[in-house]
Design a protein around this motif. Structure first.
Motif, PDB file in Angstrom:
ATOM      1  N   GLY A 296       0.792  -1.216   0.000  1.00 43.69           N
ATOM      2  CA  GLY A 296       0.000   0.000   0.000  1.00 43.69           C
ATOM      3  C   GLY A 296       0.830   1.274   0.000  1.00 43.69           C
ATOM      4  O   GLY A 296       2.054   1.267  -0.163  1.00 43.69           O
ATOM      5  N   TRP A 297       0.150   2.380   0.226  1.00 42.34           N
ATOM      6  CA  TRP A 297       0.780   3.692   0.175  1.00 42.34           C
ATOM      7  C   TRP A 297       1.277   4.162   1.535  1.00 42.34           C
ATOM      8  O   TRP A 297       2.052   5.105   1.618  1.00 42.34           O
ATOM      9  CB  TRP A 297      -0.217   4.722  -0.383  1.00 42.34           C
ATOM     10  CG  TRP A 297      -0.452   4.556  -1.844  1.00 42.34           C
ATOM     11  CD1 TRP A 297      -1.263   3.633  -2.445  1.00 42.34           C
ATOM     12  CD2 TRP A 297       0.151   5.298  -2.898  1.00 42.34           C
ATOM     13  NE1 TRP A 297      -1.213   3.764  -3.817  1.00 42.34           N
ATOM     14  CE2 TRP A 297      -0.357   4.788  -4.128  1.00 42.34           C
ATOM     15  CE3 TRP A 297       1.053   6.356  -2.945  1.00 42.34           C
ATOM     16  CZ2 TRP A 297       0.029   5.287  -5.362  1.00 42.34           C
ATOM     17  CZ3 TRP A 297       1.427   6.869  -4.174  1.00 42.34           C
ATOM     18  CH2 TRP A 297       0.922   6.340  -5.366  1.00 42.34           C
ATOM     19  N   ARG A 298       0.806   3.579   2.602  1.00 38.17           N
ATOM     20  CA  ARG A 298       1.213   3.893   3.961  1.00 38.17           C
ATOM     21  C   ARG A 298       1.129   5.409   4.219  1.00 38.17           C
ATOM     22  O   ARG A 298       0.114   6.025   3.938  1.00 38.17           O
ATOM     23  CB  ARG A 298       2.611   3.324   4.237  1.00 38.17           C
ATOM     24  CG  ARG A 298       2.657   1.799   4.037  1.00 38.17           C
ATOM     25  CD  ARG A 298       4.016   1.226   4.305  1.00 38.17           C
ATOM     26  NE  ARG A 298       5.064   1.814   3.490  1.00 38.17           N
ATOM     27  CZ  ARG A 298       5.244   1.534   2.187  1.00 38.17           C
ATOM     28  NH1 ARG A 298       4.462   0.671   1.560  1.00 38.17           N
ATOM     29  NH2 ARG A 298       6.230   2.115   1.519  1.00 38.17           N
ATOM     30  N   LEU A 299       2.201   6.010   4.713  1.00 40.18           N
ATOM     31  CA  LEU A 299       2.150   7.435   5.059  1.00 40.18           C
ATOM     32  C   LEU A 299       2.024   8.322   3.827  1.00 40.18           C
ATOM     33  O   LEU A 299       1.437   9.407   3.895  1.00 40.18           O
ATOM     34  CB  LEU A 299       3.398   7.815   5.858  1.00 40.18           C
ATOM     35  CG  LEU A 299       3.526   7.133   7.227  1.00 40.18           C
ATOM     36  CD1 LEU A 299       4.888   7.410   7.834  1.00 40.18           C
ATOM     37  CD2 LEU A 299       2.420   7.587   8.163  1.00 40.18           C
ATOM     38  N   GLU A 300       2.549   7.886   2.699  1.00 39.39           N
ATOM     39  CA  GLU A 300       2.396   8.664   1.474  1.00 39.39           C
ATOM     40  C   GLU A 300       0.930   8.773   1.076  1.00 39.39           C
ATOM     41  O   GLU A 300       0.535   9.745   0.420  1.00 39.39           O
ATOM     42  CB  GLU A 300       3.186   8.008   0.337  1.00 39.39           C
ATOM     43  CG  GLU A 300       4.685   8.136   0.457  1.00 39.39           C
ATOM     44  CD  GLU A 300       5.387   7.513  -0.730  1.00 39.39           C
ATOM     45  OE1 GLU A 300       5.231   8.037  -1.850  1.00 39.39           O
ATOM     46  OE2 GLU A 300       6.085   6.497  -0.540  1.00 39.39           O
ATOM     47  N   GLY A 301       0.130   7.779   1.458  1.00 43.79           N
ATOM     48  CA  GLY A 301      -1.284   7.819   1.123  1.00 43.79           C
ATOM     49  C   GLY A 301      -1.986   9.022   1.729  1.00 43.79           C
ATOM     50  O   GLY A 301      -2.949   9.552   1.153  1.00 43.79           O
ATOM     51  N   PHE A 302      -1.521   9.460   2.901  1.00 42.57           N
ATOM     52  CA  PHE A 302      -2.120  10.628   3.536  1.00 42.57           C
ATOM     53  C   PHE A 302      -1.881  11.879   2.698  1.00 42.57           C
ATOM     54  O   PHE A 302      -2.689  12.812   2.710  1.00 42.57           O
ATOM     55  CB  PHE A 302      -1.538  10.808   4.939  1.00 42.57           C
ATOM     56  CG  PHE A 302      -2.289  11.793   5.785  1.00 42.57           C
ATOM     57  CD1 PHE A 302      -3.383  11.394   6.537  1.00 42.57           C
ATOM     58  CD2 PHE A 302      -1.905  13.128   5.832  1.00 42.57           C
ATOM     59  CE1 PHE A 302      -4.087  12.302   7.317  1.00 42.57           C
ATOM     60  CE2 PHE A 302      -2.600  14.041   6.618  1.00 42.57           C
ATOM     61  CZ  PHE A 302      -3.695  13.624   7.352  1.00 42.57           C
ATOM     62  N   GLU A 303      -0.773  11.905   1.954  1.00 41.34           N
ATOM     63  CA  GLU A 303      -0.428  13.070   1.158  1.00 41.34           C
ATOM     64  C   GLU A 303      -1.031  13.028  -0.245  1.00 41.34           C
ATOM     65  O   GLU A 303      -0.997  14.027  -0.962  1.00 41.34           O
ATOM     66  CB  GLU A 303       1.100  13.171   1.052  1.00 41.34           C
ATOM     67  CG  GLU A 303       1.790  13.292   2.413  1.00 41.34           C
ATOM     68  CD  GLU A 303       3.293  13.212   2.304  1.00 41.34           C
ATOM     69  OE1 GLU A 303       3.784  12.852   1.207  1.00 41.34           O
ATOM     70  OE2 GLU A 303       3.980  13.514   3.298  1.00 41.34           O
ATOM     71  N   VAL A 304      -1.557  11.872  -0.648  1.00 42.04           N
ATOM     72  CA  VAL A 304      -2.165  11.760  -1.974  1.00 42.04           C
ATOM     73  C   VAL A 304      -3.400  12.657  -2.045  1.00 42.04           C
ATOM     74  O   VAL A 304      -4.228  12.656  -1.125  1.00 42.04           O
ATOM     75  CB  VAL A 304      -2.555  10.293  -2.258  1.00 42.04           C
ATOM     76  CG1 VAL A 304      -3.411  10.187  -3.523  1.00 42.04           C
ATOM     77  CG2 VAL A 304      -1.305   9.435  -2.402  1.00 42.04           C
ATOM     78  N   PRO A 305      -3.566  13.449  -3.084  1.00 38.23           N
ATOM     79  CA  PRO A 305      -4.755  14.312  -3.199  1.00 38.23           C
ATOM     80  C   PRO A 305      -6.036  13.484  -3.214  1.00 38.23           C
ATOM     81  O   PRO A 305      -6.043  12.318  -3.607  1.00 38.23           O
ATOM     82  CB  PRO A 305      -4.540  15.034  -4.540  1.00 38.23           C
ATOM     83  CG  PRO A 305      -3.080  14.955  -4.788  1.00 38.23           C
ATOM     84  CD  PRO A 305      -2.620  13.658  -4.191  1.00 38.23           C
ATOM     85  N   MET A 306      -7.103  14.098  -2.785  1.00 44.91           N
ATOM     86  CA  MET A 306      -8.399  13.433  -2.743  1.00 44.91           C
ATOM     87  C   MET A 306      -8.785  12.952  -4.150  1.00 44.91           C
ATOM     88  O   MET A 306      -8.762  13.728  -5.109  1.00 44.91           O
ATOM     89  CB  MET A 306      -9.452  14.407  -2.201  1.00 44.91           C
ATOM     90  CG  MET A 306     -10.795  13.776  -1.916  1.00 44.91           C
ATOM     91  SD  MET A 306     -10.729  12.484  -0.658  1.00 44.91           S
ATOM     92  CE  MET A 306      -9.995  13.358   0.731  1.00 44.91           C
ATOM     93  N   GLN A 307      -9.135  11.677  -4.247  1.00 42.62           N
ATOM     94  CA  GLN A 307      -9.484  11.076  -5.533  1.00 42.62           C
ATOM     95  C   GLN A 307     -10.989  11.009  -5.768  1.00 42.62           C
ATOM     96  O   GLN A 307     -11.427  10.784  -6.890  1.00 42.62           O
ATOM     97  CB  GLN A 307      -8.908   9.651  -5.604  1.00 42.62           C
ATOM     98  CG  GLN A 307      -7.415   9.569  -5.392  1.00 42.62           C
ATOM     99  CD  GLN A 307      -6.639  10.244  -6.496  1.00 42.62           C
ATOM    100  OE1 GLN A 307      -6.799   9.898  -7.668  1.00 42.62           O
ATOM    101  NE2 GLN A 307      -5.811  11.217  -6.139  1.00 42.62           N
TER     102      GLN A 307
END
Length: 431
Positions: A296-307
């Motif tokens: 998964g994206w882990r902590l980077e997922g929090f920074e991913v823009p809303m999809q």
């Protein structure tokens, strides 16, 4: 006079259940749109208390669960190192860390009850029933009218309504094992409430839980599926339901219309209702899940823009960097932690339940209740992420599976049950 303190064993589980809105609304009131900061701080306190329970009682854990615990702790440690390396903080983005810390609550409840024994489900259900009923009557009694039903005013959120499934299963089990009109009435009161609160995901979960519970209960030595009991379970709701539907049709046709709309939403979940909303969210994030399917994206997922965008105005459903709020447990774990994240939560419980189902011997009614509740939770997870209290109940299930069942007649596995027809001679009873 000797004072009995057995009731204190239920306190840790009640402390976890208190994270649900049905409990904290007595402090913060029902006009809170989001979880109050005080509840978040209280959840952090539960993380700390659970860690303390692990330190004190880890030696009572089964080997499989202990290995699982170390895997989770290693995952938390690795995430902390990643956080420090990339964000300069050991605990950046608590929204992501909390998804692993929730497992500490499960391990804490499990370890505590391995040390001190299982709580009385009767006491737990008694407190839970009182809190749910009081909350409805104090804060949401306006939602208990036919007009509120027609206008889809639910009163309770889905996670609070889902607690009624636990009460329903307990009343059903007590009625079939001990009889009593009070438990029968409790069962018949909970089912209409579940329907009245209009959470279709809870409807489906209940439809899965009750038959599964009845199947498991066949292994309980105390359960008696007599003609009179089954007749009461079938005839009473049939008669009362027919009278009630007739009265509603004559006096409140808008309620019937609302019920038809609910059924149409369930039958056409991919085209209308909240099912369509969830499907759009799933489609929005699956490309990212496919991009990183393992961890998964882990902590980077929090920074991913809303999809995910609001279908009504084509605007982001939530602001960026506030976390991605998934209405699907599997999507939530797959996005943040991949397949590993899903297995980290579900693999060991499913293995332990499977082992118990194929183990010969009787099954306590409370164990059957918790397994059925876990089974319907796997279905409910397709519509909602888990609440904090789900992890507490999962810990209780694991503790119940670890307890030796009462000695009685050996039964074949679940898939090929045979009824007890004759008493076992004393010389054949196990020592």
């Amino acid at each position: 006079m000797k004072i009995r303190l057995n009731f204190m064993v239920i306190l840790p589980l009640l402390a976890v259940l208190a994270t649900n809105a049905a409990f904290w609304e007595f402090i913060y009131g029902p006009q809170v749109d989001q979880e109050p900061e005080g509840v978040k701080l209280y959840t952090y306190l539960l993380f700390a208390a659970s860690t303390g329970a692990l330190v004190l009682y880890a030696r009572y854990m089964e080997p499989m669960v202990k290995i699982w615990m170390w895997v989770v702790l290693a995952g938390i440690g690795g995430l902390m190192l990643e956080s420090y390396a990339n964000q300069g903080s050991w605990l950046a983005y608590p929204h992501v860390f909390s998804k692993l810390f929730m497992l500490l609550i499960m391990f804490g409840i499990y370890a505590f009850h391995r040390r001190f024994g299982l709580p009385s489900m009767g006491q737990v259900i008694g407190v839970l029933t009182f809190v749910l009923a009081a909350n409805l009557l104090v804060f949401h009694r306006d939602s208990l009218s036919l007009s509120a039903f027609a206008e889809n005013e639910r009163g309770f959120g889905s996670s609070s309504a889902y607690l009624f499934v636990l009460v329903t299963l307990y009343c059903l089990n007590r009625y079939l094992t001990h009889g009593g009109i009070r438990m029968l009435l409790g069962f018949f009161l909970c089912l209409p409430l579940i329907i009245f609160l209009q959470h279709r995901s809870v409807w489906i979960a209940t439809a899965v839980a009750v038959p599964l519970d009845l199947l498991l209960l066949r292994r309980s030595p105390g359960a008696r599926f007599s003609f009179s009991k089954i007749a009461m379970l079938v005839l009473v709701p049939g008669i009362l339901g027919s009278l009630g539907v007739t009265a509603i049709v004559l006096n409140s046709p808008e309620v019937v219309t609302r019920m038809q709309d609910n059924m149409e939403d369930m039958a056409n979940a991919d085209k209308q209702g909240t099912g369509s909303w969830r499907l759009k969210q799933l489609e929005s994030y699956m490309p990212l899940v496919y991009e990183r399917p393992i961890a998964g994206w882990r902590l980077e997922g929090f920074e991913v823009p809303m999809q995910f965008y609001d279908p009504s105005n084509d605007q982001p459903m939530w602001a960026d960097r506030t976390g991605h709020h998934f209405h699907n447990f599997y999507l939530d774990r797959a996005f943040y932690f991949g397949i590993i994240g899903i297995l980290m939560v579900l693999l060991v419980p499913i293995v332990r339940v499977w082992q118990r189902l194929w183990q010969r011997g009787p099954m306590r009614p409370d164990t059957a209740l918790l397994i059925a509740y876990f089974g319907c939770l796997l279905v409910f997870s397709a519509s909602y992420d888990w609440s904090t209290y789900h992890f507490g109940l999962l810990g209780l299930l694991l503790a119940a599976l670890a307890e030796p069942e009462p000695q009685s007649v050996s039964l074949p596995p679940l898939l090929t049950p045979e009824p007890d027809t004759e008493p076992v001679p004393a010389e054949l009873m196990p020592a």
